[in-house]
Design an enzyme around this catalytic site. Sequence first.
Site, PDB file in Angstrom:
ATOM      1  N   CYS A  73      -8.027  51.824  19.631  1.00 31.61           N
ATOM      2  CA  CYS A  73      -8.423  51.515  18.264  1.00 31.61           C
ATOM      3  C   CYS A  73      -8.120  50.030  18.045  1.00 31.61           C
ATOM      4  O   CYS A  73      -7.404  49.408  18.827  1.00 31.61           O
ATOM      5  CB  CYS A  73      -7.691  52.394  17.262  1.00 31.61           C
ATOM      6  SG  CYS A  73      -5.908  52.240  17.310  1.00 31.61           S
ATOM      7  N   SER A  95      -3.463  52.972  21.140  1.00 34.62           N
ATOM      8  CA  SER A  95      -3.636  54.401  21.477  1.00 34.62           C
ATOM      9  C   SER A  95      -3.085  54.651  22.880  1.00 34.62           C
ATOM     10  O   SER A  95      -1.886  54.708  23.031  1.00 34.62           O
ATOM     11  CB  SER A  95      -5.058  54.920  21.280  1.00 34.62           C
ATOM     12  OG  SER A  95      -5.368  54.959  19.886  1.00 34.62           O
ATOM     13  N   HIS A 100      -4.970  59.257  36.663  1.00 33.24           N
ATOM     14  CA  HIS A 100      -4.532  60.312  37.578  1.00 33.24           C
ATOM     15  C   HIS A 100      -5.302  60.098  38.879  1.00 33.24           C
ATOM     16  O   HIS A 100      -6.533  59.980  38.853  1.00 33.24           O
ATOM     17  CB  HIS A 100      -4.830  61.695  37.002  1.00 33.24           C
ATOM     18  CG  HIS A 100      -4.415  61.826  35.566  1.00 33.24           C
ATOM     19  ND1 HIS A 100      -3.094  61.841  35.176  1.00 33.24           N
ATOM     20  CD2 HIS A 100      -5.142  61.887  34.420  1.00 33.24           C
ATOM     21  CE1 HIS A 100      -3.023  61.931  33.854  1.00 33.24           C
ATOM     22  NE2 HIS A 100      -4.253  61.956  33.374  1.00 33.24           N
TER      23      HIS A 100
END
Lengths: 132, 132
Positions: free
Chosen positions: B83, B63, B68
């Site tokens: 996953c 995934s 940030h």
Amino acid sequence: MANVGIHLVVDAWEAPAELLNDANRIREALIEAICAGEATLIDLCVHQFSPHGVTATATLAESHIAIHTWPEHGYFAADFFFCGQGKPARAMEVLQTALGAKQVTATEIQRGFPQSADPRTRRSEAVFQGVA
Amino acid sequence: MANVGIHLVVDAWEAPAELLNDANRIREALIEAICAGEATLIDLCVHQFSPHGVTATATLAESHIAIHTWPEHGYFAADFFFCGQGKPARAMEVLQTALGAKQVTATEIQRGFPQSADPRTRRSEAVFQGVA
């Protein structure tokens, strides 16, 4: 709490498998969603898995959008993390509509940190204490 | 609920500004975290903002990871959506250590959809009803 942005955590299902397995359609839908959300795209990666499934990440000036699809389940997971003035809810609506999801849950998370932990605040306090 | 993966939503603070503004260090830290999390990297975007701040998205076979940073606040937001068999908590620990965050909150979200909405399940039910 010092909030830096809003993060919408989205799970969507009852979407057509053919849309969720169409990397080009997902690329177009993401660009439509970014425009609708008034965000600025820095970089976009769209990856087609075999035998099925698409994953995509859009790096934004505002943070990111990510989507991962499971066509065999008619399901996709998406994240819309926006700092600044963008409209993540509008971006979410556009993506949901483009991919034909009949059901969706969205959880809004305020991202940030305790106001008291901000070094700029702490510096101000230190200066104030020095003056006092 | 049909779970497709685990998503760790991480907010971390009290980290050195110089690390949070070092795009090369963040690139290295992400690769270390991906290895520690036993994940497979598809694509990595690392972007340096001016005057400060770094944003990065790692598209994974499992995934994604996104980070940030707000160096001026000593803060970063990170997401670890895995996953499959990866180890998102281990990836998180490596990133937190590499970037020197003294404080962290992590929320684990199970991503997925109602089991009853799975088209494969519904098809089975339809067949069963047809037989009955």
